[in-house]
Design a protein around this motif. Structure first.
Motif, PDB file in Angstrom:
ATOM      1  N   UNK A 170     -11.390  39.736 -22.605  1.00 27.54           N
ATOM      2  CA  UNK A 170     -12.591  40.515 -22.896  1.00 27.54           C
ATOM      3  C   UNK A 170     -13.070  40.163 -24.292  1.00 27.54           C
ATOM      4  N   UNK A 171     -14.150  39.400 -24.357  1.00 29.65           N
ATOM      5  CA  UNK A 171     -14.812  39.079 -25.624  1.00 29.65           C
ATOM      6  C   UNK A 171     -16.269  39.496 -25.516  1.00 29.65           C
ATOM      7  N   UNK A 172     -16.489  40.655 -24.886  1.00 31.70           N
ATOM      8  CA  UNK A 172     -17.848  41.091 -24.565  1.00 31.70           C
ATOM      9  C   UNK A 172     -18.561  41.760 -25.723  1.00 31.70           C
ATOM     10  N   UNK A 173     -17.889  41.899 -26.875  1.00 31.13           N
ATOM     11  CA  UNK A 173     -18.572  42.334 -28.080  1.00 31.13           C
ATOM     12  C   UNK A 173     -18.654  43.832 -28.265  1.00 31.13           C
ATOM     13  N   UNK A 174     -19.603  44.223 -29.121  1.00 30.88           N
ATOM     14  CA  UNK A 174     -19.756  45.614 -29.544  1.00 30.88           C
ATOM     15  C   UNK A 174     -19.948  46.560 -28.357  1.00 30.88           C
ATOM     16  N   UNK A 175     -20.580  46.094 -27.292  1.00 34.38           N
ATOM     17  CA  UNK A 175     -20.864  46.942 -26.144  1.00 34.38           C
ATOM     18  C   UNK A 175     -19.777  46.948 -25.085  1.00 34.38           C
ATOM     19  N   UNK A 176     -18.583  46.505 -25.422  1.00 32.44           N
ATOM     20  CA  UNK A 176     -17.508  46.433 -24.431  1.00 32.44           C
ATOM     21  C   UNK A 176     -17.287  47.777 -23.722  1.00 32.44           C
ATOM     22  N   UNK A 177     -16.835  47.681 -22.492  1.00 25.79           N
ATOM     23  CA  UNK A 177     -16.489  48.875 -21.710  1.00 25.79           C
ATOM     24  C   UNK A 177     -14.989  48.878 -21.410  1.00 25.79           C
ATOM     25  N   UNK A 178     -14.216  48.295 -22.332  1.00 22.15           N
ATOM     26  CA  UNK A 178     -12.794  48.092 -22.061  1.00 22.15           C
ATOM     27  C   UNK A 178     -12.053  49.400 -21.823  1.00 22.15           C
ATOM     28  N   UNK A 179     -12.415  50.464 -22.524  1.00 20.30           N
ATOM     29  CA  UNK A 179     -11.707  51.728 -22.325  1.00 20.30           C
ATOM     30  C   UNK A 179     -11.878  52.221 -20.893  1.00 20.30           C
ATOM     31  N   UNK A 180     -13.098  52.147 -20.375  1.00 21.48           N
ATOM     32  CA  UNK A 180     -13.347  52.549 -19.000  1.00 21.48           C
ATOM     33  C   UNK A 180     -12.674  51.632 -17.995  1.00 21.48           C
ATOM     34  N   UNK A 181     -12.649  50.334 -18.293  1.00 21.59           N
ATOM     35  CA  UNK A 181     -11.995  49.383 -17.383  1.00 21.59           C
ATOM     36  C   UNK A 181     -10.493  49.661 -17.303  1.00 21.59           C
ATOM     37  N   UNK A 182      -9.880  49.910 -18.453  1.00 20.03           N
ATOM     38  CA  UNK A 182      -8.444  50.222 -18.434  1.00 20.03           C
ATOM     39  C   UNK A 182      -8.185  51.548 -17.708  1.00 20.03           C
ATOM     40  N   UNK A 183      -9.070  52.501 -17.912  1.00 20.71           N
ATOM     41  CA  UNK A 183      -8.934  53.780 -17.225  1.00 20.71           C
ATOM     42  C   UNK A 183      -8.965  53.581 -15.709  1.00 20.71           C
ATOM     43  N   UNK A 184      -9.806  52.657 -15.250  1.00 17.50           N
ATOM     44  CA  UNK A 184      -9.881  52.362 -13.828  1.00 17.50           C
ATOM     45  C   UNK A 184      -8.604  51.774 -13.267  1.00 17.50           C
ATOM     46  N   UNK A 185      -7.778  51.217 -14.133  1.00 18.53           N
ATOM     47  CA  UNK A 185      -6.479  50.686 -13.709  1.00 18.53           C
ATOM     48  C   UNK A 185      -5.370  51.720 -13.859  1.00 18.53           C
TER      49      UNK A 185
END
Length: 467
Positions: A170-185
């Motif tokens: 994930x190098x998607x920058x300032x707008x990353x949704x990584x927290x939500x993606x991890x929550x989905x896992x």
């Protein structure tokens, strides 16, 4: 068996990571980005700060050249019109403690150009050196489980599709949704901290006037010690015979978007030199504003569990107030951590790879985070932080060091080494630096910018303000 890596985001962090992955043995590297990438050095929508001043510090450029060996990245940037600025002699800087003197000695350099040019040169260099496929696609989630990421879910008109991968970055920058993606896992509880000074950036491009082509990069820095909003401005040479002029003001001191107000803002700073310079220059663009400037740290390294096959780099991990010019360098440092961990062996599927990279990239971001947040928390109206006792002690010492740096080469050298990200902040606490800070400046403070006679003549010729 074929090994595939997928990188989310085609910015600096993403393209540098793609180069690392290809060299580390990935059979296929796919980079996904929401934007249609331009064919040249042009601004793109997915980079909200792209129109404002970016400084490529010495430490960051060194890391990029390490990641792209043999490419001559510095030479490519300079050939495309970028400028190389020695911090010790090619810079006019009014700090909170006064004007820094200019020293005719060796020291770190930084490269200045538009952010679009940096991205374009890096992107074309990566694609020349290694087989990387770039696709226009929007990632909307991760596939797999809490134990292992198996790929990326991509938005598609007829329904989302899944792209399998052995490693996802994930190098998607300032707008990353990584927290939500991890929550989905099933991985919840991402710890985040935001420190927001309310900074607004306003930038405009000018044609460099005849005779001013070699005028130094000029900065009037914000003063965090006067209990007033931050107000700053910079005249930075970029490619194409242009100046990029960026103003920045924190909550209560924001720069305006109208041309007359923009000029007035620069003239009302503690020294009007920026306004005097641009009053006689031809504007080439409107004034562009941006409010996407907060410091955001996602402490992913503290997660009790981390999935195999997943890495987070660049602004997706730690985002900085762009006023400090460290974001591009930190992105390169994170990609370098990825390369070093892959170099330890085991390939894309090495056990614990993702965890080690995230922890290493977080450590690489620590210095830039401390510098940015340590200053931003001092401004009125800041949200997300107040200085503690330790912060105040460090601030007092840093201020003393900056005061010494106005006339002490030893102190200035320590400051340049740290701000250029060549050395960690502990450089400021080495014996020679401590002695310089305690001794103070051996020279009286300069009340005027340290211009050469020729530069003074250029400034007088440009000045239409009567200030």
């Amino acid at each position: 068996m074929s090994r595939r890596a997928v990188v989310i985001g085609a910015g600096l962090a993403g393209m540098l990571a793609a180069a690392v992955l290809s060299r580390a043995g990935a059979d296929e590297v796919i980079v996904l980005d929401r934007d249609e990438l331009p064919d040249g050095p042009e601004h793109r929508k997915g980079l909200p700060q792209g129109r404002h001043a970016h400084l490529l510090m010495a430490g960051g450029l060194d890391a990029m050249e390490e990641l792209l060996p043999g490419a001559g990245l510095r030479g490519r940037l300079l050939a495309a019109g970028a400028h190389e600025i020695p911090l010790n002699s090619g810079l006019l800087a009014l700090t909170s403690e006064g004007w820094l003197r200019r020293w005719r000695r060796e020291g770190p350099v930084m490269v200045t150009c538009s952010r679009a040019l940096v991205d374009w040169v890096v992107r074309t260099t990566v694609r020349e050196q290694v087989p990387v496929e770039v696709r226009k696609a929007a990632a909307v989630g991760l596939t797999g489980s809490a134990g292992r990421v198996r790929g990326v879910r991509i938005a598609a008109p007829g329904g989302d599709t899944d792209l399998e991968a052995d490693l996802v970055v994930d190098a998607s920058g300032r707008g990353t949704r990584v927290a939500g993606w991890l929550d989905g896992l099933g991985l919840t509880g991402v710890e985040e901290r935001t420190v927001d000074s309310g900074l607004v950036n306003a930038s405009r491009v000018y044609r460099v006037p005849d005779g001013a082509e070699r005028f130094p990069l000029t900065i009037v820095q914000a003063n965090p010690y006067v209990s007033r909003p931050a107000r700053s401005a910079m005249v930075m040479p970029i490619e194409g015979g242009r100046w990029l002029v960026s103003c920045g003001g924190s909550r209560g001191g924001e720069p305006p978007a109208d041309p007359e107000g923009f000029l007035r803002y620069t003239l009302d700073l503690p020294d009007p030199i920026v306004g005097r310079l641009i009053s006689g220059a031809e504007p080439l663009t409107d004034v562009h504003l941006s409010r996407s400037t907060s410091n955001v740290r996602r402490y992913l390294e503290r997660m009790p569990r981390w999935p195999e096959g997943f890495v987070v780099l660049g602004d997706a991990l730690a985002t900085f107030n762009p006023a400090y010019g460290h974001g591009m360098s930190v992105a390169a440092f994170g990609a370098r951590v990825l390369g070093r961990e892959l170099g330890r062996g085991g390939g894309l599927g090495a056990p614990g790879l993702g965890r080690r990279v995230v922890r290493g990239a977080a450590r690489a971001a620590d210095a830039a985070w401390s510098m940015a947040v340590g200053q931003d928390v001092l401004y009125p109206g800041v949200r997300g932080g107040v200085p503690g006792v330790g912060d105040r002690v460090v601030t007092a010492y840093t201020r003393r060091m900056m005061r010494a740096a106005t006339g002490s080469y030893a102190a200035a050298s320590a400051v340049w080494d740290v701000t250029s990200l060549r050395t960690p902040p502990t450089r400021m606490f080495r014996p020679g630096a401590v002695l310089a800070a305690l001794a103070g400046s051996p020279l009286p403070p300069s009340t005027e910018p340290p211009l050469t006679p020729g530069e003074r003549e250029v400034l007088r010729g440009l000045d239409r303000t009567g200030v």
